[in-house]
Design an enzyme around this catalytic site. Sequence first.
Site, short mmCIF file in Angstrom:
data_model
loop_
_atom_site.label_atom_id
_atom_site.label_comp_id
_atom_site.label_asym_id
_atom_site.label_seq_id
_atom_site.Cartn_x
_atom_site.Cartn_y
_atom_site.Cartn_z
N ASP A 209 -1.17 20.47 -43.44
CA ASP A 209 -1.82 20.61 -44.73
C ASP A 209 -1.75 22.09 -45.11
OD1 ASP A 209 -3.33 19.84 -46.95
OD2 ASP A 209 -5.20 20.37 -45.97
N GLU B 79 -1.58 5.32 -5.04
CA GLU B 79 -2.98 5.12 -5.41
C GLU B 79 -3.60 6.34 -6.07
OE1 GLU B 79 -2.05 2.45 -1.95
OE2 GLU B 79 -1.76 4.56 -2.43
N ASP C 36 -3.13 13.33 0.66
CA ASP C 36 -1.98 13.51 -0.21
C ASP C 36 -2.39 13.92 -1.63
OD1 ASP C 36 0.79 13.48 -0.55
OD2 ASP C 36 0.70 11.54 -1.53
N ASN D 55 5.75 8.30 -0.69
CA ASN D 55 5.63 6.84 -0.65
C ASN D 55 6.95 6.19 -0.27
OD1 ASN D 55 3.27 7.72 -2.01
ND2 ASN D 55 3.03 5.70 -2.92
N ASP E 114 -7.75 19.18 -42.83
CA ASP E 114 -9.17 19.50 -42.79
C ASP E 114 -10.00 18.68 -43.77
OD1 ASP E 114 -8.28 20.56 -45.13
OD2 ASP E 114 -9.05 22.58 -44.81
N ASN F 242 -2.38 8.49 1.44
CA ASN F 242 -2.16 8.42 -0.01
C ASN F 242 -3.37 8.85 -0.82
OD1 ASN F 242 0.33 7.42 0.64
ND2 ASN F 242 0.06 5.42 -0.32
N VAL G 98 0.83 -1.20 0.00
CA VAL G 98 0.00 0.00 0.00
C VAL G 98 0.87 1.25 0.00
CG1 VAL G 98 -1.74 1.30 1.28
CG2 VAL G 98 -1.92 -1.18 1.12
N ALA G 99 1.99 1.20 0.73
CA ALA G 99 2.89 2.36 0.79
C ALA G 99 3.56 2.62 -0.54
CB ALA G 99 3.95 2.13 1.87
#
Length: 895
Positions: A326, A284, A727, A695, A629, A723, A279-280
């Site tokens: 073009d 996320e 954060d 992190n 175009d 997180n 998780v750290a």
Amino acid sequence: MAEIYNRSSDEVLEAQEVDADSGLSDAEVKKRLEQHGENRLDEAQTRSTWRIFVDQFKSLIFAILFGAAALSFLFGEVIQGFAILVAIAINAAIGFFTELRATRSMEALRKMERVSARVLRDGEEQEIDAAELVPGDIVLLDAGEVVPADLRLVESGNLRLNESALTGESVPQGKTTDPLEGETEVTERENMAFKGTSVSNGSGRGVVTATGMKTELGRISRLAEEAEENQTPLEKRLDRLSRRLLVVIVIVAALVSIVGIVAGRDLLLMVETGVALIVAAVPEGLPIVASIALARGMWRLAERNALIERLSAVETLGATNIICSDKTGTLTENRMTLTRLALPEGDVEVPSDETGAFKLDGDEIDLEERPLVRRALEVGVLCNGASLEEPESGDGGTGDPMEVALLVGGSRAGIVRDDLAEEFEEVRREEFDPSVKMMATFHRTEDGIRVAVKGAPEAVLEVCTSVFDGDKTRKLDEKARDAWLERNETTTAEGLRALALAEKMADNEDEEPYEGLTLIGLVGLLDPPRGEVREAMMECREAGIRAVMVTGDQPSTARAIAEAVGLVDKADEAIVIMGKEMKKAEELSKKEKRRLLKTTIFARFDPEQKLDLIKIYQDAGKIVAMTGDGVNDAPALKKADIGVAMGQRGTEVAREAADMVLQDDSFASIVTAIRQGRTIFGNIRKFVIYMLSGNTGEIFAVSLVALLNAPLPLLPLQILYINIVSDVLPALALAVNESRADVMKNPPRDPKEPILTRYLWGVIGAYGLLIGLSVLAVFWYAFEIGLDADEAVTISFLTFGFARLWHVFNMRDPDSPIIRNEVTSNRYVWIAVATGVLLMLAAAYLPIHSPVLQTVTPSGEGWLLIVVGSLIPLIVGQIIKLSPIRRLLPGRDRG
């Protein structure tokens, strides 16, 4: 076997087993419809809403988080598992709603074919749905109608088609029924009418030779459908970053787990530690912030008339180093203007509006004293099939663009078609004939019949025997004729379309128009360059961006426009590669590819050749933006890293194939978009550094404590809270920083450069170490002064949360002032920090938060530890930024 355009109309009719005067029978139509199918284009395969939703869960970050959630559920941490799933759901929802789009190029192509067609069947004229056309049908064409299928023309009465959307040719093309010799390009098939083009003027009749996907338009639609949409640079970078993070997570989690198990630590503790590390390590909030940062860029560009189809396309603009533009409608205004009268007495400059003056050699002239100027304008207005809605002002023209330009030019001198027609009544008209390349009108006067003629200079000069010299005439000998041909070449070399004007007096209206004429002079018509393009081109050069022209137009016109807009310095020295010189990409030698990469102008290129050119650039490591175009641009717009379509003049097909649409058709808006793209990449780099350094601090703190067999300073749910909740807000604020003043003074980034260079990984590691050590010091000291484990964990959690909030101020550029800089002047940063502070306090004091996050209310000395510990990373970071040593560090990247 000869191509259709090489065969006579009688041979084509015989092969199709049809009579041009009666057409097919209903029975035969039914039979052929079953054989060939409807005259429709294939439907594009689009991503379903469900597929877009499923694709959101294919990223490595989600895979890692799903694993962490599974481990949590396996070991009874239900709340923790659900919290991780909520984080996944938030990311997926944002990604889903921002990327909910479908490829609509083919739908737009189908809109072009929703037209009716006039046909001959069973000897009678009928109006049917164009989808019901079959090969062999006899189609009738008139001014203003859309060609419903590919036709081999069998009749042509001054028929001129506007093919600019299909071929890039800016001027309507005259059509004939004569067979052509040898192999010819699409732009030169004068006896063919192609599906999706329109009739500018005249009338005609043709036999259907191809329908549906077998038409030229169908071939282009297939190219657009098959053109690979390359993964954008940002997508590639985020993918590489995710993979690197996966490697880091696996290595760290494995090492800590192995060491813990070998040392005889509790298995459940090691699993909790592993989940905490996962998780750290996973940012996320990264997908959320990246998506919102790009969406913010989309909104900003929309305010500046640039609509973005794909989020990641915003950042890709910042890495663009090649713009394939073009010509018609992109660099020019896509309208013809009379700019010059080349007369025996000199070149007369025609004013661009009604307030301007006619000039000869730079000096204003009185038209009353220059009868030849008036004579030239009169012939241009009389020998004309166009009309103006507002004759006095020259506005609202309909018909052939060159004829409209002649009417507008006449109006600048007060010569109006209706008034002139009363003085010179038209009694006969010879429509433009592609075989003689001239047009004539006969007008009754008191002295006889005045014959007005205009046409291709070489054709008109051939039938002229004299030339005006003031009010008199003199013989046009071979030497004089050659001199006029040379003036014609000079005119076309300057990018002008040239027509010759001549007249004569006849005894009656039955006289042959194209003999014994007196030359008046030449007219030069220009599709003028857009006023703002030159400045935009210069800014592109300054920014290290190379622009090239890829057009379906003539080389001389392309050269002149290229010089006018600043693509090349001197038109006569510019190298032009013609479409007929272009081989297939896989057949080109290295030398030929190098020549292509150095060339600035590509003329008479068809859609497939444009695709090959883009592939060559991309194989050379370039990030390519393609502007266009027309229908003919659609495949290249899709293949390019960034497809840029014109919103006003652009076809629906081009707009739907593109990543960006310019609502104001301004080339300068591309420069604005590139500036925004560069800014967004710099902002993305900053918030990635910000998020990953935090992190890294979490990983360092959790890993070290786990190895020392001590309690975790941060629990998995606490890490997830920081997180995702507190954060993300400062990261979002960094994502909307304004552009730096010098953002367009530097060359584009190396397309291969990752979001994080080695140097920046070092910066992340250093910041992470600093934050991690601060948290561990506070955590250790809390035990030293006798606080219990719950309060110690709460103190380290709050210290870490506040440290990450203050850490946003370390994201300023090294050369910016410490007080007033791009971070402190961003009001969203202050809002984010204030909100983050409230969220961290809620984690400690709100009853609904405390049990879930396992926090307690800190004591007074606990708060003192939190304040001091959280400020240390900010103070040390600012000291380093102010240090002279920081400025001397090699390889730094200021983002």
